[in-house]
Enzyme design. Structure first.
Site: not given
Length: 450
Positions: A13, A16, A40-41, A242
């Site tokens: 988180d 990135k 999750g991006h 991650q």
């Protein structure tokens, strides 16, 4: 010909996706090496918010081809759902620009069901209530089946076509049925009562045809793009998922994900990538620290400061919506991450979230019971969580002055307040890696390049 690798330096988180978005504009191929739709991006571009999970963020660049690598696990319904959502938001030629390695493993709904059951068991009283805090996306059980050699890689969906099939059943279906039978023996019929095997088999007979055009052999592709003989215009971008502290081997085990999220996972998950093509390894570091789920968090703040970071930073998970735990920047973690991942540069993100703090603390060392500084992040988590506190490591903080001025949207180094520049320089001097990019807001334009 060059390859740039972007990796998370903390517990994920870090932001990135934004740097990947910026770099993808000049990239011909963007790759994910490991993980699944547990990632999750979020990218904000042209006034739209794009969420990426299993698909590489390079899709936001119209000319960039995107590869889901061999080290990944693919939940096929989520793959198609995510692709449709991106198309609806106006991304062009999405289907034509997404490839999946034939060696990536299939994450079935069965794995999702089992993941929930295992997490429920870990959180029970018999285990001291120590749930890991997984995303319950089936990632762990899928990797477990892969390592136990009973999984289903993508190529297996198409093997033996045109040949006589044993019992009228293809190998992928036989394996899925065997997996279901094994998990039923382990958990019992009642626990799996909500899972419909026949429905999953039926759906996969349809999915395999929709998926066919996306499944490729990745090695020739990667070898060609990263070869010293290829065009100098070829640029590969590797998008880490991650972060290092969630790496199965280098992270805070067992509070980790089920894949190699560090530098090593890039090369095992993207076979054919020429190591000599790698020119940049960028570590993405949030200006403070967050983590989701269970496990140690040495600088966690359970006070008003932590609440401020959570609220102002909008710290909710993209994949699960879970509230993130927040704390001060921990340079022991970042230095350890830099040692493992060999960063050539850092991207410091969300600097603007610290705008309202009069003073900012930074963890620079851990101190043992003898008063000595510990020279690395400990593998033994009890040294960070010992309830007796006799052997618990203490955190050494250094306090820096805040700037109490808005930096949101700032895109020039010289326009940052002096105290903000001091904060950035303090981090790069302690870590020993230059900070090349500084994020000052959610938009792609809110970035300083030094």
């Amino acid at each position: 010909m060059s390859t740039t690798i972007v990796l998370g330096s903390q517990w994920g988180d870090e932001g990135k996706g934004k740097l990947v978005d910026i770099l993808a504009r000049n990239s011909t191929l963007c790759c994910r090496a490991a993980g699944g739709n547990n990632a999750g991006h979020t990218i904000v571009a042209d006034g739209k918010v794009f969420d990426f999970h299993i698909l590489p963020s390079g899709l936001i660049s119209d000319e960039c081809v995107n590869l889901v690598g061999s080290g990944c696990v693919v939940h096929v319904p989520s793959f198609f759902k995510e692709m449709e959502a991106l198309k609806e938001k106006g991304l062009k030629n999405v289907e034509e620009r997404v490839l999946i390695s034939e060696r990536a493993h299939i994450c079935f709904d069965l794995h999702v069901t089992v993941d929930g059951l295992e997490e429920l068991g870990r959180g029970g009283a018999n285990n001291g209530g120590k749930a890991i805090g997984t995303t319950k996306k089936g990632i762990g059980p899928c990797y477990a089946d892969k390592v136990a050699r009973r999984g289903v890689p993508a190529w297996m969906l198409y093997t033996g076509e045109g040949e006589a099939e044993e019992g009228g059943m293809r190998e992928w279906e036989r394996r899925l049925r065997e997996l279901e039978k094994g998990y039923r023996r382990l958990f019992g019929d009642q626990a799996l009562s909500g899972y419909d095997l026949e429905d999953e088999v039926r759906r996969f007979k349809e999915y395999r045809e929709k998926l066919r055009s996306h499944v490729v052999s990745p090695t020739p592709l990667l070898s060609h793009y990263s070869s010293s003989l290829s065009s100098n215009k070829n640029r590969i971008l590797i998008e880490g998922c991650q972060a290092l502290m969630l790496d199965i081997d280098s992270g805070t085990y067992p509070y980790v994900t089920s894949s190699n999220t560090g530098l090593g996972g890039v090369f095992t998950g993207l076979g054919g990538l020429n190591i000599s093509s790698v020119k940049n390894i960028i570590g993405v570091v949030k200006a403070y620290t967050t983590r989701v789920g269970g496990g140690p968090f040495p600088t966690e703040l359970l006070d008003e400061a932590g609440e401020t970071l959570q609220t102002v930073g909008r710290e909710f998970g993209v994949t699960t919506g879970r509230r993130r735990r927040c704390g001060w920047c921990d340079l022991v973690v970042v230095k350890y991450s830099a040692q493992v991942n060999c960063y050539t540069a850092l991207n410091l993100t969300k600097l603007d979230i610290l705008d309202g703090f009069k003073e900012i603390q930074v963890a620079t060392a851990y101190i043992d019971e003898a008063g000595n500084e510990v020279d690395t992040f400990p593998a033994d988590l009890q040294r960070l969580e010992d309830v007796s506190a006799k052997k618990k490591l203490q955190i050494k903080y250094e306090t820096l002055g805040g700037w109490l001025t808005s930096t949101t949207g700032c895109n020039k180094w010289e326009d940052l307040p002096a105290k903000a520049r001091e904060y950035v320089e303090f981090i790069e001097n302690k870590v020993g890696v230059p900070v090349k990019w500084i994020g000052t807001g959610p938009r792609r334009e809110d970035m300083i390049a030094r």
